[in-house]
Design a protein around this motif. Structure first.
Motif, PDB file in Angstrom:
ATOM      1  N   ARG A 110       1.224 -12.620  -9.475  1.00 42.84           N
ATOM      2  CA  ARG A 110       1.843 -13.709  -8.732  1.00 42.84           C
ATOM      3  C   ARG A 110       3.301 -13.421  -8.389  1.00 42.84           C
ATOM      4  O   ARG A 110       3.810 -13.877  -7.375  1.00 42.84           O
ATOM      5  N   LYS A 111       3.970 -12.669  -9.230  1.00 42.57           N
ATOM      6  CA  LYS A 111       5.375 -12.322  -8.975  1.00 42.57           C
ATOM      7  C   LYS A 111       5.479 -11.498  -7.691  1.00 42.57           C
ATOM      8  O   LYS A 111       6.303 -11.791  -6.812  1.00 42.57           O
ATOM      9  N   ILE A 112       4.647 -10.482  -7.565  1.00 38.82           N
ATOM     10  CA  ILE A 112       4.669  -9.625  -6.382  1.00 38.82           C
ATOM     11  C   ILE A 112       4.238 -10.410  -5.144  1.00 38.82           C
ATOM     12  O   ILE A 112       4.833 -10.273  -4.069  1.00 38.82           O
ATOM     13  N   LEU A 113       3.203 -11.241  -5.294  1.00 39.90           N
ATOM     14  CA  LEU A 113       2.763 -12.056  -4.156  1.00 39.90           C
ATOM     15  C   LEU A 113       3.863 -12.997  -3.676  1.00 39.90           C
ATOM     16  O   LEU A 113       4.033 -13.214  -2.478  1.00 39.90           O
ATOM     17  N   ALA A 114       4.620 -13.576  -4.629  1.00 38.10           N
ATOM     18  CA  ALA A 114       5.716 -14.470  -4.247  1.00 38.10           C
ATOM     19  C   ALA A 114       6.810 -13.713  -3.514  1.00 38.10           C
ATOM     20  O   ALA A 114       7.383 -14.212  -2.531  1.00 38.10           O
ATOM     21  N   GLN A 115       7.119 -12.493  -3.966  1.00 35.91           N
ATOM     22  CA  GLN A 115       8.131 -11.694  -3.277  1.00 35.91           C
ATOM     23  C   GLN A 115       7.675 -11.316  -1.868  1.00 35.91           C
ATOM     24  O   GLN A 115       8.460 -11.344  -0.919  1.00 35.91           O
ATOM     25  N   LEU A 140       7.105 -21.313 -10.558  1.00 37.92           N
ATOM     26  CA  LEU A 140       7.913 -21.046  -9.371  1.00 37.92           C
ATOM     27  C   LEU A 140       7.189 -20.117  -8.406  1.00 37.92           C
ATOM     28  O   LEU A 140       7.148 -20.368  -7.188  1.00 37.92           O
ATOM     29  N   TRP A 141       6.589 -19.044  -8.939  1.00 39.46           N
ATOM     30  CA  TRP A 141       5.875 -18.107  -8.079  1.00 39.46           C
ATOM     31  C   TRP A 141       4.690 -18.781  -7.405  1.00 39.46           C
ATOM     32  O   TRP A 141       4.453 -18.581  -6.208  1.00 39.46           O
ATOM     33  N   ILE A 142       3.952 -19.592  -8.152  1.00 37.73           N
ATOM     34  CA  ILE A 142       2.797 -20.289  -7.586  1.00 37.73           C
ATOM     35  C   ILE A 142       3.237 -21.237  -6.478  1.00 37.73           C
ATOM     36  O   ILE A 142       2.618 -21.319  -5.410  1.00 37.73           O
ATOM     37  N   THR A 143       4.353 -21.938  -6.704  1.00 38.44           N
ATOM     38  CA  THR A 143       4.871 -22.869  -5.690  1.00 38.44           C
ATOM     39  C   THR A 143       5.269 -22.134  -4.421  1.00 38.44           C
ATOM     40  O   THR A 143       4.991 -22.591  -3.305  1.00 38.44           O
TER      41      THR A 143
END
Length: 164
Positions: free
Chosen positions: A96-101, A60-63
């Protein structure tokens, strides 16, 4: 002969299992054999699904990151894999979690991060290209092969040490 009552240990074990499956429907929460089977199945599923949950969140984060990048917010013809590569090269350790946020909350901030990593990677690659003369390089055999100048200097330095 009089009837001997069994101890309480087995009963206590069954009661614990019943408490575990008390919310299950029908005979799955009432029959002892079904209770043990359902408990085993539930524990196995929870163990498997904890791993699946980590995988699903990462996807999900990558998407999310990729969708923001491909919208054109970051750079023209820039992809997710290129962004992650540049972040690792420039040693910006954002997961990736922080980048997605960041991508969802503030796209301009992701744009700034990516441009900073692009500048730093280009600067580092320029330094690496200019300093290749004295650096050992690996060959296909796995042995380190030195350039001629650096190996001669090494040989001369060992000779001077032996003479003293």
């Amino acid at each position: 002969m009089t009837r001997i009552r069994r101890g309480y240990i087995a009963r206590r074990r069954r009661i614990k299992k019943r408490l575990f499956v008390s919310s299950f429907r029908g005979g799955l929460s009432k029959r002892t054999r079904s209770i043990t089977q359902q408990e085993r199945r539930a524990l196995a599923s929870s163990h498997r699904d904890r791993d699946r949950q980590k995988i699903n969140f990462r996807r999900l984060w990558i998407t999310r990151i990729n969708s923001v990048i491909r919208e054109g917010w970051v750079s023209y013809s820039y992809s997710y894999s290129r962004l992650i590569h540049d972040l690792y090269k420039s040693e910006l350790l954002l997961n990736r979690k922080i980048l997605a946020q960041i991508a969802i909350a503030n796209k301009n901030c992701l744009y700034l991060i990516s441009n900073e990593s692009i500048k730093e990677v280009n600067w580092l690659e320029g330094i690496c290209r200019s300093n290749l003369n004295g650096v050992p390089r690996r060959m296909n055999s796995g042995r380190v092969k030195m350039n001629k100048k650096s190996s001669q200097k090494k040989y001369e330095s060992t000779q001077s040490i032996k003479t003293f």
